[in-house]
Write a protein that holds these residues in place. Structure first.
Motif, PDB file in Angstrom:
ATOM      1  N   PRO A  15      55.002  52.915  44.423  1.00 15.53           N
ATOM      2  CA  PRO A  15      53.944  53.756  43.876  1.00 15.53           C
ATOM      3  C   PRO A  15      52.608  53.020  43.787  1.00 15.53           C
ATOM      4  N   ASP A  16      51.558  53.769  43.970  1.00 16.11           N
ATOM      5  CA  ASP A  16      50.204  53.244  43.823  1.00 16.11           C
ATOM      6  C   ASP A  16      49.799  53.514  42.385  1.00 16.11           C
ATOM      7  N   LEU A  17      49.888  52.510  41.548  1.00 21.11           N
ATOM      8  CA  LEU A  17      49.730  52.674  40.112  1.00 21.11           C
ATOM      9  C   LEU A  17      48.281  52.538  39.671  1.00 21.11           C
ATOM     10  N   ASP A  18      47.923  53.301  38.646  1.00 20.99           N
ATOM     11  CA  ASP A  18      46.599  53.131  38.046  1.00 20.99           C
ATOM     12  C   ASP A  18      46.652  51.974  37.048  1.00 20.99           C
ATOM     13  N   GLY A  19      45.534  51.687  36.427  1.00 17.37           N
ATOM     14  CA  GLY A  19      45.449  50.545  35.521  1.00 17.37           C
ATOM     15  C   GLY A  19      46.377  50.632  34.331  1.00 17.37           C
ATOM     16  N   ARG A  20      46.529  51.829  33.749  1.00 17.53           N
ATOM     17  CA  ARG A  20      47.408  52.003  32.600  1.00 17.53           C
ATOM     18  C   ARG A  20      48.852  51.727  33.002  1.00 17.53           C
ATOM     19  N   GLN A  21      49.266  52.304  34.121  1.00 17.61           N
ATOM     20  CA  GLN A  21      50.629  52.098  34.607  1.00 17.61           C
ATOM     21  C   GLN A  21      50.860  50.637  34.977  1.00 17.61           C
ATOM     22  N   THR A  22      49.872  50.046  35.591  1.00 14.07           N
ATOM     23  CA  THR A  22      49.972  48.648  35.991  1.00 14.07           C
ATOM     24  C   THR A  22      50.114  47.742  34.777  1.00 14.07           C
ATOM     25  N   GLN A 113      41.190  51.494  38.556  1.00 12.07           N
ATOM     26  CA  GLN A 113      41.484  50.745  39.777  1.00 12.07           C
ATOM     27  C   GLN A 113      42.982  50.750  40.036  1.00 12.07           C
ATOM     28  N   ARG A 114      43.355  50.827  41.270  1.00  9.02           N
ATOM     29  CA  ARG A 114      44.749  50.964  41.653  1.00  9.02           C
ATOM     30  C   ARG A 114      45.230  49.744  42.446  1.00  9.02           C
ATOM     31  N   GLY A 115      46.552  49.631  42.523  1.00 17.51           N
ATOM     32  CA  GLY A 115      47.158  48.624  43.378  1.00 17.51           C
ATOM     33  C   GLY A 115      46.949  47.204  42.909  1.00 17.51           C
ATOM     34  N   GLU A 116      46.722  46.319  43.869  1.00 19.31           N
ATOM     35  CA  GLU A 116      46.635  44.881  43.585  1.00 19.31           C
ATOM     36  C   GLU A 116      45.314  44.473  42.958  1.00 19.31           C
ATOM     37  N   THR A 117      44.353  45.376  42.907  1.00 17.51           N
ATOM     38  CA  THR A 117      43.057  45.033  42.321  1.00 17.51           C
ATOM     39  C   THR A 117      43.084  45.320  40.830  1.00 17.51           C
ATOM     40  N   VAL A 119      43.630  45.513  37.152  1.00 18.93           N
ATOM     41  CA  VAL A 119      44.538  45.007  36.125  1.00 18.93           C
ATOM     42  C   VAL A 119      45.545  44.023  36.705  1.00 18.93           C
ATOM     43  N   TRP A 120      46.155  44.360  37.830  1.00 20.20           N
ATOM     44  CA  TRP A 120      47.188  43.473  38.398  1.00 20.20           C
ATOM     45  C   TRP A 120      46.604  42.127  38.801  1.00 20.20           C
ATOM     46  N   ARG A 121      45.392  42.102  39.299  1.00 26.00           N
ATOM     47  CA  ARG A 121      44.747  40.839  39.671  1.00 26.00           C
ATOM     48  C   ARG A 121      44.589  39.951  38.438  1.00 26.00           C
ATOM     49  N   ILE A 122      44.216  40.550  37.310  1.00 26.42           N
ATOM     50  CA  ILE A 122      44.054  39.787  36.065  1.00 26.42           C
ATOM     51  C   ILE A 122      45.420  39.308  35.557  1.00 26.42           C
ATOM     52  N   LEU A 123      46.411  40.196  35.551  1.00 22.31           N
ATOM     53  CA  LEU A 123      47.732  39.827  35.052  1.00 22.31           C
ATOM     54  C   LEU A 123      48.391  38.755  35.919  1.00 22.31           C
ATOM     55  N   ALA A 124      48.097  38.753  37.208  1.00 23.82           N
ATOM     56  CA  ALA A 124      48.678  37.752  38.107  1.00 23.82           C
ATOM     57  C   ALA A 124      48.270  36.332  37.716  1.00 23.82           C
ATOM     58  N   GLU A 125      47.122  36.206  37.076  1.00 18.57           N
ATOM     59  CA  GLU A 125      46.662  34.881  36.656  1.00 18.57           C
ATOM     60  C   GLU A 125      47.553  34.278  35.584  1.00 18.57           C
ATOM     61  N   THR A 126      48.278  35.123  34.848  1.00 21.56           N
ATOM     62  CA  THR A 126      49.153  34.635  33.785  1.00 21.56           C
ATOM     63  C   THR A 126      50.603  35.020  34.041  1.00 21.56           C
ATOM     64  N   CYS A 127      50.985  35.046  35.285  1.00 23.21           N
ATOM     65  CA  CYS A 127      52.363  35.352  35.668  1.00 23.21           C
ATOM     66  C   CYS A 127      53.299  34.345  34.998  1.00 23.21           C
ATOM     67  N   CYS A 135      55.882  35.909  41.471  1.00 23.08           N
ATOM     68  CA  CYS A 135      55.454  37.210  40.949  1.00 23.08           C
ATOM     69  C   CYS A 135      55.087  38.109  42.116  1.00 23.08           C
ATOM     70  N   ASN A 136      55.516  39.348  42.034  1.00 22.12           N
ATOM     71  CA  ASN A 136      55.254  40.284  43.121  1.00 22.12           C
ATOM     72  C   ASN A 136      53.759  40.569  43.191  1.00 22.12           C
ATOM     73  N   PRO A 137      53.153  40.496  44.361  1.00 20.31           N
ATOM     74  CA  PRO A 137      51.710  40.720  44.473  1.00 20.31           C
ATOM     75  C   PRO A 137      51.303  42.195  44.408  1.00 20.31           C
ATOM     76  N   HIS A 138      52.268  43.116  44.351  1.00 22.99           N
ATOM     77  CA  HIS A 138      51.955  44.538  44.306  1.00 22.99           C
ATOM     78  C   HIS A 138      52.641  45.167  43.087  1.00 22.99           C
ATOM     79  N   PRO A 139      51.901  45.795  42.187  1.00 23.74           N
ATOM     80  CA  PRO A 139      52.508  46.340  40.964  1.00 23.74           C
ATOM     81  C   PRO A 139      53.544  47.427  41.236  1.00 23.74           C
ATOM     82  N   GLY A 140      53.348  48.231  42.268  1.00 17.20           N
ATOM     83  CA  GLY A 140      54.333  49.262  42.581  1.00 17.20           C
ATOM     84  C   GLY A 140      55.659  48.670  43.007  1.00 17.20           C
ATOM     85  N   ARG A 141      55.607  47.618  43.802  1.00 21.58           N
ATOM     86  CA  ARG A 141      56.838  46.942  44.216  1.00 21.58           C
ATOM     87  C   ARG A 141      57.493  46.243  43.028  1.00 21.58           C
TER      88      ARG A 141
END
Length: 174
Positions: A15-22, A113-117, A119-127, A135-141
């Protein structure tokens, strides 16, 4: 490279998640990592080979992971519209204290913002993956992986209605 047909389908259907879902998937990811890390400490099999301080080191790792879970909880709460006043009350702190500690966790400006950009980009910094770089680079995966992980976990828990309520216990409710 995908291992089987299911992996190929998951890559296409992530799924292509929005920021809340991500943000919610980010919270779940940390909770899963804490559970996995703590579960590995249940066995006494390697106790004879433990060095002095190993048990403390492991407990401190869980404590650090729990701190990240709390940061992500604030992110989810803010994404869901929870006020700083309500967060402060829940944490038994003043609003000023909460803002000083957690204001950087407010990612509501990235909600669309959706996908890897975003929220997910920020959260990836503290994986907090036990194995760095996994850590998976795509929130949907990541959400699909959490579906599988939770289904496997719940299938071994007696009387867990959450595990049997939906075939996709994470993605079905995002």
């Amino acid at each position: 490279m995908p291992n089987d047909d299911r992996d190929v389908a998951a890559l296409r259907l992530a799924p292509d998640l929005d920021g809340r879902q991500t943000a919610r998937v980010g919270y779940s990811t940390v909770a899963k990592e804490i559970a996995d890390h703590a579960a590995r400490r249940v066995t006494t099999q390697d106790d004879a080979h433990s060095a002095p301080g190993d048990f403390i080191d492991h407990a401190l790792q869980v404590k650090a992971m729990a701190a990240e879970l709390l940061y992500r909880a604030v992110t989810v709460e803010r994404m869901n519209g929870t006020s700083w006043e309500d967060i402060a009350a829940k944490m038994r702190m003043t609003v000023r204290q909460v803002l000083d500690l957690y204001q950087h966790s407010d990612l509501t400006h990235l909600a669309e913002q959706r996908g890897e950009t975003g929220v997910w980009r920020i959260l990836a910094e503290t994986c907090v993956a036990t194995i760095p770089g996994t850590c998976n680079p795509h929130p949907g995966r990541a959400a699909l992986e959490l579906d599988d992980w939770y289904a496997a976990y719940a299938s071994h828990q007696p009387g867990d209605p959450a595990g049997t309520a939906a075939p996709n216990p994470v993605t079905a409710h995002l």
